[in-house]
Design a protein around this motif. Sequence first.
Motif, mmCIF file in Angstrom:
data_model
loop_
_atom_site.group_PDB
_atom_site.id
_atom_site.type_symbol
_atom_site.label_atom_id
_atom_site.label_comp_id
_atom_site.label_asym_id
_atom_site.label_seq_id
_atom_site.Cartn_x
_atom_site.Cartn_y
_atom_site.Cartn_z
ATOM 1 N N PRO A 28 0.807 -1.227 0.000
ATOM 2 C CA PRO A 28 0.000 0.000 0.000
ATOM 3 C C PRO A 28 0.838 1.275 0.000
ATOM 4 C CG PRO A 28 -0.834 -1.562 1.617
ATOM 5 C CD PRO A 28 0.479 -2.094 1.157
ATOM 6 N N ILE A 29 1.997 1.236 0.651
ATOM 7 C CA ILE A 29 2.883 2.408 0.678
ATOM 8 C C ILE A 29 3.439 2.671 -0.713
ATOM 9 C CG2 ILE A 29 4.975 3.375 1.680
ATOM 10 C CD1 ILE A 29 2.652 3.049 3.672
ATOM 11 N N ARG B 103 4.811 13.060 13.901
ATOM 12 C CA ARG B 103 4.096 13.283 12.642
ATOM 13 C C ARG B 103 5.029 13.023 11.454
ATOM 14 N NH1 ARG B 103 2.188 19.298 13.687
ATOM 15 N NH2 ARG B 103 4.288 19.300 14.600
ATOM 16 N N GLN B 104 4.427 12.675 10.311
ATOM 17 C CA GLN B 104 5.221 12.245 9.169
ATOM 18 C C GLN B 104 4.795 12.936 7.876
ATOM 19 O OE1 GLN B 104 6.332 7.797 9.444
ATOM 20 N NE2 GLN B 104 4.446 7.932 10.627
ATOM 21 N N ALA B 105 5.730 12.952 6.931
ATOM 22 C CA ALA B 105 5.478 13.467 5.585
ATOM 23 C C ALA B 105 4.598 12.477 4.821
ATOM 24 C CB ALA B 105 6.809 13.669 4.874
ATOM 25 N N PRO B 106 3.934 12.937 3.769
ATOM 26 C CA PRO B 106 4.006 14.273 3.179
ATOM 27 C C PRO B 106 3.125 15.312 3.854
ATOM 28 C CG PRO B 106 2.606 12.894 1.848
ATOM 29 C CD PRO B 106 3.174 11.995 2.922
ATOM 30 N N GLU B 107 2.222 14.877 4.754
ATOM 31 C CA GLU B 107 1.369 15.858 5.420
ATOM 32 C C GLU B 107 2.194 16.799 6.306
ATOM 33 O OE1 GLU B 107 -0.875 11.894 6.108
ATOM 34 O OE2 GLU B 107 1.166 12.530 5.634
ATOM 35 N N SER C 286 -5.700 6.919 1.303
ATOM 36 C CA SER C 286 -5.112 8.046 2.028
ATOM 37 C C SER C 286 -3.821 7.607 2.704
ATOM 38 C CB SER C 286 -6.088 8.564 3.085
ATOM 39 O OG SER C 286 -6.223 7.622 4.142
ATOM 40 N N TRP C 287 -2.949 8.582 2.994
ATOM 41 C CA TRP C 287 -1.711 8.252 3.695
ATOM 42 C C TRP C 287 -1.977 7.637 5.067
ATOM 43 C CZ3 TRP C 287 2.775 7.036 2.123
ATOM 44 C CH2 TRP C 287 3.289 7.576 0.937
ATOM 45 N N PRO C 288 -2.893 8.168 5.878
ATOM 46 C CA PRO C 288 -3.163 7.512 7.165
ATOM 47 C C PRO C 288 -3.613 6.063 7.017
ATOM 48 C CG PRO C 288 -4.028 9.741 7.202
ATOM 49 C CD PRO C 288 -3.599 9.471 5.783
ATOM 50 N N ASP C 289 -4.442 5.783 6.003
ATOM 51 C CA ASP C 289 -4.903 4.405 5.804
ATOM 52 C C ASP C 289 -3.772 3.510 5.307
ATOM 53 O OD1 ASP C 289 -7.432 5.013 6.656
ATOM 54 O OD2 ASP C 289 -8.295 5.190 4.637
ATOM 55 N N ALA C 290 -2.922 4.037 4.431
ATOM 56 C CA ALA C 290 -1.785 3.246 3.945
ATOM 57 C C ALA C 290 -0.842 2.908 5.096
ATOM 58 C CB ALA C 290 -1.040 4.018 2.855
ATOM 59 N N ARG C 291 -0.574 3.898 5.951
ATOM 60 C CA ARG C 291 0.291 3.643 7.114
ATOM 61 C C ARG C 291 -0.337 2.624 8.056
ATOM 62 N NH1 ARG C 291 0.345 9.418 7.472
ATOM 63 N NH2 ARG C 291 2.109 10.230 6.258
ATOM 64 N N ALA C 292 -1.629 2.787 8.316
ATOM 65 C CA ALA C 292 -2.308 1.887 9.245
ATOM 66 C C ALA C 292 -2.234 0.447 8.758
ATOM 67 C CB ALA C 292 -3.756 2.311 9.426
ATOM 68 N N SER C 293 -2.425 0.232 7.460
ATOM 69 C CA SER C 293 -2.327 -1.111 6.896
ATOM 70 C C SER C 293 -0.925 -1.678 7.093
ATOM 71 C CB SER C 293 -2.678 -1.079 5.408
ATOM 72 O OG SER C 293 -2.430 -2.326 4.801
#
Length: 314
Positions: free
Chosen positions: A19-20, A116-120, A31-38
């Motif tokens: 996913p990343i 907190r992490q990029a890209p946000e 979304s980035w949060p969902d990709a990270r969570a997975s």
Amino acid sequence: MLPENAKNALNGWIKAATPIIEKMTGQSDISWPDARASYVDDLDKLFPAPEGVSFRHVDLGGVSTMLVTPDNVIEGRVLFYVHGGGYVHGGVKAYRGLAGHYAKQLRAQVYVPDYRQAPEYPFPLPIDDTFNAYRALLEQGGDPRTLAISGDSAGGAMIVTIMRKARDAKLPLPAAAVAISPWADLTHCGVSARIRNGIDPICTTDFLDQLAALFLAGELPTNPDASPIFADVRGLSPTLIQIGENEVMLHGATRLASHLGENRVRTTLEVWPGMFHVWHIFSGLLPEADHALRNAVRFIDDAFTSELDTNEQA
């Protein structure tokens, strides 16, 4: 050859990153949060926490932080651990296994900030969050003589930056530091970025270039806060660097060790033949992971003892 269970875990790790990679390359609208969570959920399943440790979350300077406490703890011992993930896709839940093994062997409480992490939140916000958490930990009043700092990948580079910032702010430095597979050079100009590209199953140079672009958001990769090989490292704590021989980051790690040593920082470098990026996460599955983590614990334990002995004699 990897043991079968370690090979399966490695394949699972590669799959977990899908996913990343799809998000980075525009193949997915997740979304980035969902990709990270997975990703972190899968790593938590692949590398579960050992028995004999407990977990809770605390606040350090406004940063949610995972606190790992082993059943057998030496009072006052603390490890501040900075997780990896290229400043983009890591998470504390993915480190319950490694942090748990670290806590048990060191018999210390381990604090892992969920920065907190990029890209946000690109450069320098992940570093700022981590430094704020370190400062808040010191403000709790613990003894810096029994405080160590460690981290892997991006976190392995950040520990050098955090020590620099602490030095410049006239805050206490830790007794020792351990950098695991540090991402110390975001220019990727070293020879290992070319000749080991494709050998390390976890990281490729192209992947790191994409992560760096997301994190830096236009900042130069030679900024010393991003690439500590370009930083003023004088006066930092004794540092152990562990790097796998198969890693594209090998040149950056050896250059960081040389840079620290040339600036009178007591430095130990371990290059592990055949090992890949952050093999320590395979503790309990891979003998080399268990051995490397034991070496890290011994390095920190010796620093704790030396600091206390020196102050008692003074």
